[in-house]
Design a protein around this motif. Structure first.
Motif, mmCIF file in Angstrom:
data_model
loop_
_atom_site.group_PDB
_atom_site.id
_atom_site.type_symbol
_atom_site.label_atom_id
_atom_site.label_comp_id
_atom_site.label_asym_id
_atom_site.label_seq_id
_atom_site.Cartn_x
_atom_site.Cartn_y
_atom_site.Cartn_z
ATOM 1 N N PRO A 116 0.801 -1.235 0.000
ATOM 2 C CA PRO A 116 0.000 0.000 0.000
ATOM 3 C C PRO A 116 0.827 1.275 0.000
ATOM 4 O O PRO A 116 0.423 2.276 -0.603
ATOM 5 C CB PRO A 116 -0.834 -0.119 1.283
ATOM 6 C CG PRO A 116 -0.889 -1.593 1.565
ATOM 7 C CD PRO A 116 0.417 -2.143 1.096
ATOM 8 N N VAL A 117 1.989 1.250 0.627
ATOM 9 C CA VAL A 117 2.821 2.466 0.686
ATOM 10 C C VAL A 117 3.290 2.859 -0.708
ATOM 11 O O VAL A 117 3.242 4.034 -1.097
ATOM 12 C CB VAL A 117 4.015 2.252 1.629
ATOM 13 C CG1 VAL A 117 4.929 3.482 1.617
ATOM 14 C CG2 VAL A 117 3.539 1.954 3.044
ATOM 15 N N THR A 118 3.750 1.866 -1.486
ATOM 16 C CA THR A 118 4.245 2.155 -2.840
ATOM 17 C C THR A 118 3.110 2.626 -3.737
ATOM 18 O O THR A 118 3.291 3.555 -4.551
ATOM 19 C CB THR A 118 4.914 0.902 -3.431
ATOM 20 O OG1 THR A 118 5.929 0.433 -2.543
ATOM 21 C CG2 THR A 118 5.533 1.212 -4.780
ATOM 22 N N LYS A 119 1.934 2.029 -3.594
ATOM 23 C CA LYS A 119 0.799 2.456 -4.424
ATOM 24 C C LYS A 119 0.365 3.876 -4.079
ATOM 25 O O LYS A 119 0.056 4.675 -4.981
ATOM 26 C CB LYS A 119 -0.362 1.476 -4.243
ATOM 27 C CG LYS A 119 -0.118 0.133 -4.910
ATOM 28 C CD LYS A 119 -1.366 -0.729 -4.956
ATOM 29 C CE LYS A 119 -1.707 -1.300 -3.611
ATOM 30 N NZ LYS A 119 -2.814 -2.276 -3.664
ATOM 31 N N GLN A 120 0.366 4.214 -2.794
ATOM 32 C CA GLN A 120 0.017 5.580 -2.402
ATOM 33 C C GLN A 120 1.064 6.579 -2.886
ATOM 34 O O GLN A 120 0.735 7.699 -3.294
ATOM 35 C CB GLN A 120 -0.136 5.668 -0.880
ATOM 36 C CG GLN A 120 -1.401 5.005 -0.343
ATOM 37 C CD GLN A 120 -2.657 5.698 -0.844
ATOM 38 O OE1 GLN A 120 -2.690 6.914 -1.041
ATOM 39 N NE2 GLN A 120 -3.711 4.909 -1.067
ATOM 40 N N LEU A 121 2.308 6.182 -2.854
ATOM 41 C CA LEU A 121 3.373 7.052 -3.350
ATOM 42 C C LEU A 121 3.203 7.321 -4.839
ATOM 43 O O LEU A 121 3.393 8.454 -5.310
ATOM 44 C CB LEU A 121 4.735 6.406 -3.072
ATOM 45 C CG LEU A 121 5.982 7.188 -3.523
ATOM 46 C CD1 LEU A 121 6.052 8.534 -2.800
ATOM 47 C CD2 LEU A 121 7.241 6.372 -3.259
ATOM 48 N N MET A 122 2.824 6.292 -5.595
ATOM 49 C CA MET A 122 2.607 6.460 -7.034
ATOM 50 C C MET A 122 1.418 7.380 -7.301
ATOM 51 O O MET A 122 1.472 8.251 -8.197
ATOM 52 C CB MET A 122 2.405 5.091 -7.685
ATOM 53 C CG MET A 122 2.245 5.128 -9.205
ATOM 54 S SD MET A 122 2.133 3.482 -9.940
ATOM 55 C CE MET A 122 3.822 2.914 -9.722
#
Length: 466
Positions: free
Chosen positions: A389-395
């Motif tokens: 979830p962190v990487t998706k939110q960053l994107m």
């Protein structure tokens, strides 16, 4: 009557003689016989003939020979020229790779490319790299060669493969030996296993490995004691065997993967949305990336549809179009509404698109078409959803919709400007063409026979500018 008979006979004989002599007036092709002294020079004694030209066995029923001929490989019986190449090949392999010349490395590579069992497993670039480090091993008759640590090619001699056979000690008949699958062994009781032993079994002679036969593996895996002789062979005579170590191939693949990952990281880093990304997050994307090429004029995604991947342009460019309802004049002086694509811009190298559409499942507001052949690094939507979830939110936080800043008014204004320019250009071309045709302004062109299309481009642009 006698006089008449004699004259007719003389005429007939003269005619017959003429017919026989007539073909001789034409040039005759000379038939040259082979020179006798050349045949005498090749004559040898029976002993020499037997020694120099050994009788080859009948290969008409040998399926191995026909299969290798059909695949373009080397056959068991070679012409003398190929035998000389084989001798040269063996001499080169006896040298350490660091002492081989460029010509010798090239010779090894060419010979390896003729082995179908090798070329079907390795791409040409891998085979060329491995050819620079292969060596030949000498094995005496009766030796056991374990092929679990590399891929082996018999260059000289013959060998018999070994297979592991499990026999049941309860049965008196040896023919009851059978294979026990590993998936079934866990269901066999320990008491029953005590009655089972493994022995090495040598197959029949029709399974003999001869010249250019292969065995072994290129895969490196943790091997147990029971698997150490899975690819073993026993030499039936002194053999020369070429070895490609599995570790060398594994190292080659590892280096290639590292190089590709380095290129992927460099590509993502140069995209505007990812310049401030942490390295760890970028490596998470790199593990999911696949390379893909698209031909010129290929529609990547249409307006109103959700794209199935995120793309990073490595080479080439993509044109961006927006849909608009335009008016078209018909011959009956009526107007018809049609959908038109308006060119709004271009995606260049080191740019990305599709992040918002994939993660939020939002349709694209524009149509993307490749301008020329484009190479992209893509991440499919199913892989993107598996990110943490962190990487998706960053994107989602860093990326933006592709040409999302354009409004409907911007598209309309662009469309009107292009239509006005097109109409004005057509009007100028038509006016200048008619003026030049009727007035003969251009020197060297007749008043009726010159044409607008025949005017040089630089002169045509100059005239239109006025």
């Amino acid at each position: 009557m006698c006089t008449t008979t004699k004259s007719s006979c003389s005429v007939l004989s003269a005619h017959t003689m003429f017919i026989k002599q007539y073909p001789k007036i034409f040039l005759q092709k000379k038939h040259r016989l082979p020179k006798i002294f050349k045949q005498e020079g090749k004559r040898k004694s029976i002993e020499d003939t037997v020694e120099y030209e050994p009788q080859q066995p009948d290969e008409s029923h040998n399926i191995t020979i026909h299969v290798k001929k059909a695949r373009g490989g080397l056959t068991l019986y070679k012409p003398p020229k190929l035998e000389e190449k084989l001798v040269e090949f063996l001499d080169i392999l006896k040298k350490l790779p660091i002492y081989r010349t460029l010509h010798e490395h090239k010779t090894v590579w060419k010979m390896l490319k003729t082995i179908p069992d090798l070329t079907c497993q390795l791409p040409e670039e891998h085979l060329k790299t491995l050819s620079k480090s292969v060596i030949s091993e000498t094995w005496v008759k009766g030796s056991t060669v374990v092929g679990n640590d590399g891929f082996y090619i018999i260059l000289k001699g013959s060998a018999r493969p070994q297979t592991k056979v499990h026999g049941n000690m309860i049965e008196e008949n040896e023919s009851t030996a059978s294979f026990i699958p590993q998936s079934f062994q866990e269901f066999v009781s320990e008491d029953f296993k005590n009655f089972i032993f493994a022995e090495m079994h040598t197959p029949a002679r029709d399974a003999t490995l001869r010249q250019w036969s292969t065995f072994g593996t290129l895969e490196v895996a943790a091997q147990t004691k029971s698997e150490t002789k899975e690819h073993s062979v026993i030499t039936e005579e002194d053999c020369e065997i070429l070895k490609i170590p599995a570790k060398d191939y594994a190292r080659l693949k590892s280096e290639k993967i590292k190089l590709e990952n380095k290129e992927k990281v460099k590509l993502i880093r140069k995209c505007p949305y990812y310049e401030e990304w942490p390295t760890l997050s970028i490596y998470e994307l790199v593990a999911l990336i696949k390379w893909k090429k698209f031909p010129p004029g290929h529609v990547i995604v249409e307006s109103g549809k959700i794209i199935s991947f995120v793309a990073y342009i490595n080479s080439g460019y993509c044109d961006i179009y927006r849909n608009i309802v335009g008016l078209t004049k018909l011959q009956s002086k009526k107007v018809k509404k049609i959908q038109k694509l308006v060119y709004m811009g271009r995606l260049q190298e080191k740019e990305s698109f599709g992040e918002i559409s994939v993660l939020l499942q939002v349709p694209f507001t524009c149509t993307i078409v490749t301008g020329k052949e484009v190479e992209m690094a893509i991440i499919e939507d199913k892989d993107l959803f598996e990110l943490d979830p962190v990487t998706k939110q960053l994107m989602l936080h860093t990326a933006k919709p592709t040409f999302g800043h354009l409004t409907d008014d911007d598209v309309k204004n662009e469309y009107l400007q292009r239509e006005q320019k097109k109409e004005w250009k057509n009007f100028k071309d038509k006016t200048m063409k008619n003026s030049l045709y009727y007035n003969g302004i251009i020197p060297g062109f007749g008043k009726w026979d010159h044409c607008w299309t025949s005017i040089p481009r630089n002169l045509k642009d100059t005239l239109v500018s006025y």
